[in-house]
Design a protein around this motif. Structure first.
Motif, mmCIF file in Angstrom:
data_model
loop_
_atom_site.group_PDB
_atom_site.id
_atom_site.type_symbol
_atom_site.label_atom_id
_atom_site.label_comp_id
_atom_site.label_asym_id
_atom_site.label_seq_id
_atom_site.Cartn_x
_atom_site.Cartn_y
_atom_site.Cartn_z
ATOM 1 N N PRO A 1 6.911 -2.522 0.152
ATOM 2 C CA PRO A 1 7.734 -3.414 -0.320
ATOM 3 C C PRO A 1 6.143 -5.073 0.032
ATOM 4 N N VAL A 2 5.966 -6.093 -0.222
ATOM 5 C CA VAL A 2 5.223 -7.053 0.020
ATOM 6 C C VAL A 2 5.461 -8.425 0.092
ATOM 7 N N SER A 3 5.134 -8.847 1.282
ATOM 8 C CA SER A 3 5.215 -9.808 1.276
ATOM 9 C C SER A 3 4.881 -11.169 -0.542
ATOM 10 N N LYS A 4 5.766 -11.773 -0.864
ATOM 11 C CA LYS A 4 5.831 -12.432 -1.855
ATOM 12 C C LYS A 4 4.339 -13.466 -2.263
ATOM 13 N N ALA A 5 4.013 -14.113 -1.159
ATOM 14 C CA ALA A 5 2.789 -14.485 -0.803
ATOM 15 C C ALA A 5 1.598 -13.990 -1.419
ATOM 16 N N ASN A 6 1.748 -13.316 -0.847
ATOM 17 C CA ASN A 6 0.320 -11.966 -0.580
ATOM 18 C C ASN A 6 0.139 -11.628 -2.322
ATOM 19 N N ARG A 7 -0.239 -12.442 -3.125
ATOM 20 C CA ARG A 7 -0.554 -12.186 -4.220
ATOM 21 C C ARG A 7 -1.438 -11.049 -4.598
ATOM 22 N N ALA A 8 -2.514 -11.390 -3.825
ATOM 23 C CA ALA A 8 -3.075 -10.506 -4.484
ATOM 24 C C ALA A 8 -2.596 -8.750 -3.617
ATOM 25 N N SER A 9 -2.334 -8.911 -2.847
ATOM 26 C CA SER A 9 -2.147 -7.249 -2.039
ATOM 27 C C SER A 9 -1.071 -7.240 -3.594
ATOM 28 N N TRP A 10 -0.317 -7.549 -3.485
ATOM 29 C CA TRP A 10 1.155 -7.071 -5.194
ATOM 30 C C TRP A 10 0.407 -6.637 -5.948
ATOM 31 N N ARG A 11 -0.156 -8.059 -7.032
ATOM 32 C CA ARG A 11 -1.795 -7.689 -7.999
ATOM 33 C C ARG A 11 -1.899 -6.450 -7.765
ATOM 34 N N ALA A 12 -2.859 -6.070 -6.800
ATOM 35 C CA ALA A 12 -3.258 -4.665 -6.857
ATOM 36 C C ALA A 12 -2.511 -3.642 -7.116
ATOM 37 N N LEU A 13 -1.394 -3.388 -6.453
ATOM 38 C CA LEU A 13 0.054 -2.841 -6.883
ATOM 39 C C LEU A 13 -0.152 -2.088 -8.136
ATOM 40 N N GLU A 14 0.329 -3.367 -8.923
ATOM 41 C CA GLU A 14 -0.086 -3.253 -10.046
ATOM 42 C C GLU A 14 -0.384 -3.157 -10.456
ATOM 43 N N LYS A 15 -1.892 -3.557 -10.557
ATOM 44 C CA LYS A 15 -3.415 -2.333 -11.479
ATOM 45 C C LYS A 15 -2.929 -0.951 -11.118
ATOM 46 N N ALA A 16 -2.499 -0.973 -9.742
ATOM 47 C CA ALA A 16 -2.751 0.826 -9.371
ATOM 48 C C ALA A 16 -1.558 1.746 -9.834
ATOM 49 N N GLY A 17 -0.752 1.139 -11.172
ATOM 50 C CA GLY A 17 0.520 1.197 -11.193
ATOM 51 C C GLY A 17 1.465 1.195 -11.503
ATOM 52 N N LEU A 18 2.290 0.079 -9.812
ATOM 53 C CA LEU A 18 3.764 0.824 -10.015
ATOM 54 C C LEU A 18 3.576 -0.527 -9.990
ATOM 55 N N ARG A 19 5.142 -0.513 -10.114
ATOM 56 C CA ARG A 19 5.410 -1.340 -11.054
ATOM 57 C C ARG A 19 6.954 -2.437 -9.585
ATOM 58 N N ARG A 20 7.121 -3.994 -10.203
ATOM 59 C CA ARG A 20 8.570 -4.436 -9.184
ATOM 60 C C ARG A 20 9.909 -3.330 -9.428
ATOM 61 N N VAL A 21 9.957 -3.489 -8.331
ATOM 62 C CA VAL A 21 11.400 -3.289 -8.347
ATOM 63 C C VAL A 21 13.199 -3.889 -8.180
ATOM 64 N N ALA A 22 12.066 -5.003 -7.097
ATOM 65 C CA ALA A 22 13.629 -5.603 -6.187
ATOM 66 C C ALA A 22 12.435 -6.859 -5.761
ATOM 67 N N GLU A 23 13.103 -7.638 -5.034
ATOM 68 C CA GLU A 23 13.425 -9.014 -4.862
ATOM 69 C C GLU A 23 13.605 -8.949 -3.458
ATOM 70 N N GLY A 24 13.781 -9.526 -1.982
ATOM 71 C CA GLY A 24 14.706 -9.693 -1.211
ATOM 72 C C GLY A 24 14.487 -10.496 -0.329
ATOM 73 N N GLU A 25 15.063 -10.449 0.922
ATOM 74 C CA GLU A 25 14.575 -10.811 2.327
ATOM 75 C C GLU A 25 14.493 -9.959 3.642
#
Length: 197
Positions: free
Chosen positions: A133-157
């Motif tokens: 899980p990553v803060s939605k505001a931390n775009r650099a972090s979740w983009r790094a996960l995407e580039k590493a091969g992980l995929r977004r599977v959910a969003e929530g609080e």
């Protein structure tokens, strides 16, 4: 370029303290940086008293960053917090990560570091997937996960690491690849490894 890692040791705490004090890390980790706080929070894992792993990552022999890796089964409160958003299967692992040297940020090293640690996770035969899980505001972090091969599977609080952030999170996942080795891979095990960056 070669990425290597080993388990964090108590001698590394001054470096971790410096990294946690740097603005680009402090913004998202929001961690106390006194020597006592670093010892309190990183000492048990370094001494093997906690089931999680704190891994010091190197680029060509120079310290690059830190990855914390843990099994949700060892910290059920995290799985319970995620449960309303996403089912956490048995054997799920999570990671948290930082690049300590701001001069290395934005060079594609984050995805390489994440990919290396995730791939080494499959040396554990019980590891079924990695869920982060990553803060939605931390775009650099979740983009790094995407580039590493992980995929977004959910969003929530979820509760944010930094109280200045809202509760919106994105959740990324990578399942164990079919036929992934359950051996020690590069011969150095999951606590120590070496891969090309």
């Amino acid at each position: 370029m070669v990425i290597t890692w080993r388990r964090l040791a108590e001698d590394d705490f001054p470096l971790v303290k410096q990294w946690l004090e740097r603005p680009h890390v402090a913004r998202w980790w929001n961690h106390e940086t006194s020597a006592e706080a670093v010892e309190r929070d990183f000492g048990p894992a370094a001494r093997g008293e906690e089931p999680s792993e704190d891994l010091l990552v190197f680029l060509d022999g120079r310290p690059l960053g830190l990855v914390q890796r843990s099994r949700y089964a060892d910290y059920p409160e995290y799985a319970e917090e995620l449960a309303p958003i996403l089912e956490v299967p048995g054997g799920a692992v999570s990671i948290d990560y930082l690049i300590g040297d701001e001069e290395q940020v934005g060079r594609g090293l984050g995805p390489s570091m994440i990919r290396a640690i995730v791939e080494s996770t499959w040396a554990d035969p019980e590891a079924t997937c990695v869920i982060v899980p990553v803060s939605k505001a931390n775009r650099a972090s979740w983009r790094a996960l995407e580039k590493a091969g992980l995929r977004r599977v959910a969003e929530g609080e979820l509760e944010p690491d930094n109280p200045v952030d809202d509760r919106d999170h994105v959740i990324y996942r990578l399942d164990r690849p079919a036929g992934a080795s359950t051996g020690e891979g590069d011969g150095e095990g999951a606590e120590r490894g070496r891969v090309p960056a």
